[in-house]
Write an enzyme that holds these catalytic residues in place. Structure first.
Site, PDB file in Angstrom:
ATOM      1  CG  HIS A   1      -9.281   0.307  -0.828  1.00 33.68           C
ATOM      2  ND1 HIS A   1      -8.776  -0.006   0.484  1.00 33.68           N
ATOM      3  CD2 HIS A   1     -10.644   0.126  -0.555  1.00 33.68           C
ATOM      4  CE1 HIS A   1      -9.860  -0.150   1.263  1.00 33.68           C
ATOM      5  NE2 HIS A   1     -10.855   0.279   0.810  1.00 33.68           N
TER       6      HIS A   1
ATOM      7  N   GLY B   1      -8.801   3.899   6.741  1.00 29.15           N
ATOM      8  CA  GLY B   1      -8.451   5.401   7.398  1.00 29.15           C
ATOM      9  C   GLY B   1      -7.094   5.377   7.477  1.00 29.15           C
TER      10      GLY B   1
ATOM     11  CG  HIS C   1      -3.794  -1.370  -1.855  1.00 34.41           C
ATOM     12  ND1 HIS C   1      -5.059  -2.012  -2.407  1.00 34.41           N
ATOM     13  CD2 HIS C   1      -4.408  -0.819  -0.757  1.00 34.41           C
ATOM     14  CE1 HIS C   1      -6.096  -1.887  -1.389  1.00 34.41           C
ATOM     15  NE2 HIS C   1      -5.875  -0.963  -0.530  1.00 34.41           N
TER      16      HIS C   1
ATOM     17  CG  MET D   1     -10.978   3.323   1.783  1.00 35.35           C
ATOM     18  SD  MET D   1      -9.957   3.254   2.869  1.00 35.35           S
ATOM     19  CE  MET D   1      -8.654   3.248   1.723  1.00 35.35           C
TER      20      MET D   1
ATOM     21  CB  SER E   1      -0.771   0.086   1.277  1.00 36.83           C
ATOM     22  OG  SER E   1      -1.711   1.198   1.354  1.00 36.83           O
TER      23      SER E   1
ATOM     24  N   GLY F   1       1.073  -2.508   3.902  1.00 37.88           N
ATOM     25  CA  GLY F   1       1.595  -1.076   3.984  1.00 37.88           C
ATOM     26  C   GLY F   1       2.966  -1.104   4.808  1.00 37.88           C
TER      27      GLY F   1
ATOM     28  CG  MET G   1      -8.410   7.089   2.631  1.00 38.63           C
ATOM     29  SD  MET G   1      -7.636   7.167   4.280  1.00 38.63           S
ATOM     30  CE  MET G   1      -6.404   5.664   4.026  1.00 38.63           C
TER      31      MET G   1
ATOM     32  CG  MET H   1     -11.796  -2.681   4.539  1.00 39.97           C
ATOM     33  SD  MET H   1     -10.158  -2.513   3.960  1.00 39.97           S
ATOM     34  CE  MET H   1      -9.237  -1.614   4.975  1.00 39.97           C
TER      35      MET H   1
ATOM     36  CG  ASP I   1      -6.479  -2.890   2.684  1.00 37.95           C
ATOM     37  OD1 ASP I   1      -7.047  -2.122   1.859  1.00 37.95           O
ATOM     38  OD2 ASP I   1      -5.380  -2.579   3.219  1.00 37.95           O
TER      39      ASP I   1
ATOM     40  CG  ASP J   1      -5.355   2.610   0.867  1.00 40.05           C
ATOM     41  OD1 ASP J   1      -3.861   1.982   1.223  1.00 40.05           O
ATOM     42  OD2 ASP J   1      -6.019   1.703   0.608  1.00 40.05           O
TER      43      ASP J   1
HETATM   44  C1  DX5 Z   1      -6.292   1.445   5.744  1.00 36.49           C
HETATM   45  C2  DX5 Z   1      -5.805   1.096   4.210  1.00 36.49           C
HETATM   46  C3  DX5 Z   1      -5.106  -0.008   4.043  1.00 36.49           C
HETATM   47  C4  DX5 Z   1      -3.689   0.366   4.808  1.00 36.49           C
HETATM   48  C5  DX5 Z   1      -2.697  -0.807   5.132  1.00 36.49           C
HETATM   49  O1  DX5 Z   1      -7.639   2.253   5.687  1.00 36.49           O
HETATM   50  O2  DX5 Z   1      -7.124   0.711   3.401  1.00 36.49           O
HETATM   51  O3  DX5 Z   1      -4.793  -0.417   2.788  1.00 36.49           O
HETATM   52  O4  DX5 Z   1      -2.901   1.403   4.265  1.00 36.49           O
HETATM   53  O5  DX5 Z   1      -1.654  -0.513   6.005  1.00 36.49           O
HETATM   54  P1  DX5 Z   1      -1.038  -1.357   6.875  1.00 36.49           P
HETATM   55  O6  DX5 Z   1      -0.575  -2.510   6.233  1.00 36.49           O
HETATM   56  O7  DX5 Z   1       0.018  -0.588   7.395  1.00 36.49           O
HETATM   57  O8  DX5 Z   1      -2.042  -1.678   8.150  1.00 36.49           O
HETATM   58 ZN    ZN Z   2      -6.498  -0.267   1.290  1.00 39.05          ZN
END
Ligand code: DX5
Ligand code: ZN
Length: 218
Positions: free
Chosen positions: A68, A143, A35, A70, A10, A198, A39, A138, A176, A37
């Site tokens: 992704h 977030g 990936h 969000m 991520s 991530g 938001m 998830m 994720d 993210d």
């Molecule tokens: C959270 C994201 C995840 C996050 C994963 O809202 O959707 O993709 O970045 O990060 P780690 O692997 O650090 O939990």
């Molecule tokens: Zn994600």
């Protein structure tokens, strides 16, 4: 139907001050996908980045981009990611016609995915399973990166696997949030084949070793 394991680091956890170097390094280290993210501060309690940032990632990316969303209105915004995305995943909690949005993404020749927050029952995504290429479970409250894995979410991963088998469907099962060598093994054991990671990758002294450990090859 099962799929070979995909590791999708991520970008949220990367050092954006040297974004293209980080992308080249994590691709070198064995990332299968990247990936992204996105938001909007409404669907989740954070704002991350938008289409322009994803275009910038795409300039250095040589692996597919797994977007992704969000966001509350993926129906209006998904086209802004269409140029660069291999897959676009939307939340079942978003405020739009989810089925129509998934159809539109797929009609554009892009993989479509459905995802749900930890507090949302798996039943909420069942109506869409026959029409998606990916189900994203998830394993943290979306977030922020760096949160602890929620083991109870494996029940949803198993439900996704069982539904895929019983209905003879072909979607990937992605997890994720809080994924590392230990939780990745647990997730694969429950039926996941696509792992977003991530912090466990970008904070690792050796990204290639971290990716291999999550993949379970070492
Ligand atoms: C959270 C994201 C995840 C996050 C994963 O809202 O959707 O993709 O970045 O990060 P780690 O692997 O650090 O939990
Ligand atoms: Zn994600």
């Amino acid at each position: 139907m099962t799929h070979p394991t995909i590791i999708a680091p991520s970008i949220l956890a990367a050092d954006w001050g040297c974004l293209h170097e980080q992308i080249r390094a994590v691709q070198e280290a064995g990332a299968d996908w990247l990936h992204l993210d996105v938001m909007d501060g409404h669907l989740v309690e954070n704002i991350s980045f938008g289409p322009a940032f994803c275009d910038c990632v795409a300039e250095a990316a040589t692996v597919p981009l797994d977007v992704h969303l969000m966001i509350t209105r993926p129906d209006t915004f998904w086209p802004r990611f269409a140029k660069v995305a291999k897959n676009i995943t939307i939340h079942t909690e978003s405020s739009c016609d989810v089925a129509a949005t998934l159809r539109a993404i797929r009609a554009a020749g892009i993989g479509c995915g459905i995802t749900l927050k930890p507090g949302t029952p798996f039943a909420s995504v069942e109506p869409f399973l026959a029409d998606v290429d990916l189900v994203l479970v998830m394993t943290v409250e979306p977030g922020y990166g760096g949160q602890p894995f929620i083991p109870e979410m494996m029940e949803k991963v198993r439900a996704a696997r069982d539904a895929r088998e019983s209905r003879e469907l072909g979607y990937r099962i992605e997890v994720d949030g809080g994924i590392n060598a230990v939780t990745g093994k647990v997730s694969i054991g429950a039926g996941a084949d696509t792992l977003v990671a991530g912090t466990s990758v970008f904070a690792a002294p050796d990204m290639a070793a971290a990716i291999r450990a999550i993949r379970g090859v070492d």
